[in-house]
Scaffold this active site. Structure first.
Site, mmCIF file in Angstrom:
data_model
loop_
_atom_site.group_PDB
_atom_site.id
_atom_site.type_symbol
_atom_site.label_atom_id
_atom_site.label_comp_id
_atom_site.label_asym_id
_atom_site.label_seq_id
_atom_site.Cartn_x
_atom_site.Cartn_y
_atom_site.Cartn_z
ATOM 1 N N GLY A 20 0.503 -1.148 0.156
ATOM 2 C CA GLY A 20 0.042 -0.144 -0.003
ATOM 3 C C GLY A 20 0.388 1.040 0.259
ATOM 4 O O GLY A 20 1.951 1.120 0.661
ATOM 5 N N CYS A 21 0.009 2.686 -0.428
ATOM 6 C CA CYS A 21 0.917 3.485 -0.242
ATOM 7 C C CYS A 21 1.803 3.933 0.811
ATOM 8 O O CYS A 21 2.860 4.584 1.243
ATOM 9 C CB CYS A 21 0.234 4.463 -1.363
ATOM 10 S SG CYS A 21 -1.338 5.019 -0.530
ATOM 11 N N HIS A 22 0.939 4.218 2.003
ATOM 12 C CA HIS A 22 0.909 4.798 3.641
ATOM 13 C C HIS A 22 2.186 3.216 3.897
ATOM 14 O O HIS A 22 3.195 3.702 4.208
ATOM 15 C CB HIS A 22 0.096 4.699 3.764
ATOM 16 C CG HIS A 22 -0.348 6.256 4.091
ATOM 17 N ND1 HIS A 22 -0.186 7.277 3.949
ATOM 18 C CD2 HIS A 22 -2.385 5.766 2.542
ATOM 19 C CE1 HIS A 22 -1.476 8.355 3.365
ATOM 20 N NE2 HIS A 22 -2.330 7.596 3.221
ATOM 21 N N THR A 81 4.008 1.529 2.147
ATOM 22 C CA THR A 81 5.809 1.555 1.180
ATOM 23 C C THR A 81 6.785 2.629 2.606
ATOM 24 O O THR A 81 7.422 2.891 3.012
ATOM 25 C CB THR A 81 4.988 2.198 -0.113
ATOM 26 O OG1 THR A 81 4.717 1.129 -0.483
ATOM 27 C CG2 THR A 81 6.396 2.489 -0.371
ATOM 28 N N PHE A 141 7.912 10.324 -2.194
ATOM 29 C CA PHE A 141 7.386 9.645 -3.360
ATOM 30 C C PHE A 141 6.347 9.820 -3.964
ATOM 31 O O PHE A 141 5.245 10.572 -3.146
ATOM 32 C CB PHE A 141 7.742 8.200 -2.918
ATOM 33 C CG PHE A 141 6.511 7.826 -1.870
ATOM 34 C CD1 PHE A 141 5.733 6.788 -2.005
ATOM 35 C CD2 PHE A 141 6.920 7.564 -0.501
ATOM 36 C CE1 PHE A 141 4.812 6.375 -1.619
ATOM 37 C CE2 PHE A 141 6.241 6.811 0.482
ATOM 38 C CZ PHE A 141 5.060 6.452 0.197
#
Length: 308
Positions: A114-116, A118, A280
């Site tokens: 997942g983004c968070h 990561t 990012f």
């Protein structure tokens, strides 16, 4: 040419994936006609014809979709939350260790981070692995993201000319401490409890900054800021898409890596109080870019093919 199929190709991540793969010289995208997009037999046919299948679907739909894959040679990369803590699936974050990379290379079932998660894991995993903090360290994190992280519905809300005035301001969410990325944050880093996590969405399209405050008096291994910077730099020295920076600054934007597939880890503060900040693109290294990177590793290609 390797054949790839995107199940859920009209969602935000699916569209980003298709855009990246169109510029990839080693793959052919198997396309489904619009009228058959929800036809199970046609989806199944294309999935089992593909070398790699990307699932860009809601969790329940992803769990159902993977059941359609019967070809033992087809690798499935799931961009949803559905399989990220499933022990039968490989977590797709190759920079964490040689073992992670090798597992991805040999896996047919890969859960894309997942983004968070990561941003959090990129910062915290090395701290635990190097013994800087114990697994019982009381971690907190706040993570600022562009509104594209909320998918098509949130993008439409933010672009609506009649949107509420509250959308002009950064908005905290996940206030119940039940955010869907918390299980993988804890599971992958091995910490005893999930962090107190404060995600924030703001009025810009893409880019993310995940910040983890650190108090050195609580460290398991006593290190100065300069020493920790050197250790992190060495930890990621072979990473092609992750870098470590220490540039002093009073302001750190969340969107300088938007439209890229890279992540920069900043160490700020002083010897007593530090912050680790992962910057990012929530759609790049936080989603479709990571998925393509994992595909490249599975196919034996340079991991940055089609990404830089």
């Amino acid at each position: 040419m390797y054949k790839v199929y995107i199940d859920g190709q009209v969602g935000t991540t699916g569209l980003q994936l298709r855009q990246k793969l169109q510029n990839h010289k080693e793959v052919e995208i198997l396309l489904i006609s619009e009228e058959l997009r929800k036809d199970e037999n046609e989806r199944k046919r294309l999935m089992n014809e593909a070398d790699v299948v990307f699932l860009c679907l809601p969790d329940d739909a992803a769990k159902e979709a993977v059941k359609l894959v019967e070809n033992p040679n087809t690798c499935v990369i799931d961009a949803s939350t559905a399989h990220r803590v499933n022990p039968d699936w490989t977590y797709g974050f190759p920079e964490l260790s040689a073992a992670h990379r090798e597992n991805i290379k040999n896996s047919k079932r890969i859960a894309n981070p997942g983004c968070h998660a990561t941003g959090f894991i990129a910062a915290v995993y090395p701290l635990v692995e190097m013994g800087i903090i114990g697994k019982d360290y009381p971690l907190t994190a706040h993570s600022l993201t562009g509104y594209s992280g909320g998918g098509k519905a949130m993008i439409a809300d933010y672009n609506d000319e009649n949107r509420p005035v509250a959308f002009d301001s950064p908005r905290q969410y996940g206030l119940s401490q039940q955010h869907k990325h918390l299980p993988e944050m804890q599971h992958v880093t091995g910490i005893d409890a999930p962090p107190v996590f404060c995600p924030i969405v703001a009025d810009y399209y893409s880019g993310m900054a995940t910040c983890i405050p650190l108090i050195s008096s609580l460290f398991k291994k006593k290190v100065t800021k300069e020493e920790l910077f050197g250790m992190l730099k060495d930890y990621y020295k072979d990473a092609k898409l992750i870098s470590v920076a220490e540039e002093p600054t009073n302001f750190l934007a969340s969107n300088p890596l938007s439209d890229t597939n890279e992540l920069t880890l900043y160490l700020q503060g002083n010897d007593e109080r530090m912050t680790l900040i992962s910057v990012f693109d929530n759609l790049g290294k936080g989603a479709s870019g990571a998925a393509v990177q994992n595909m490249n590793i599975v196919l034996g290609l340079d991991e940055t093919t089609g990404l830089i």
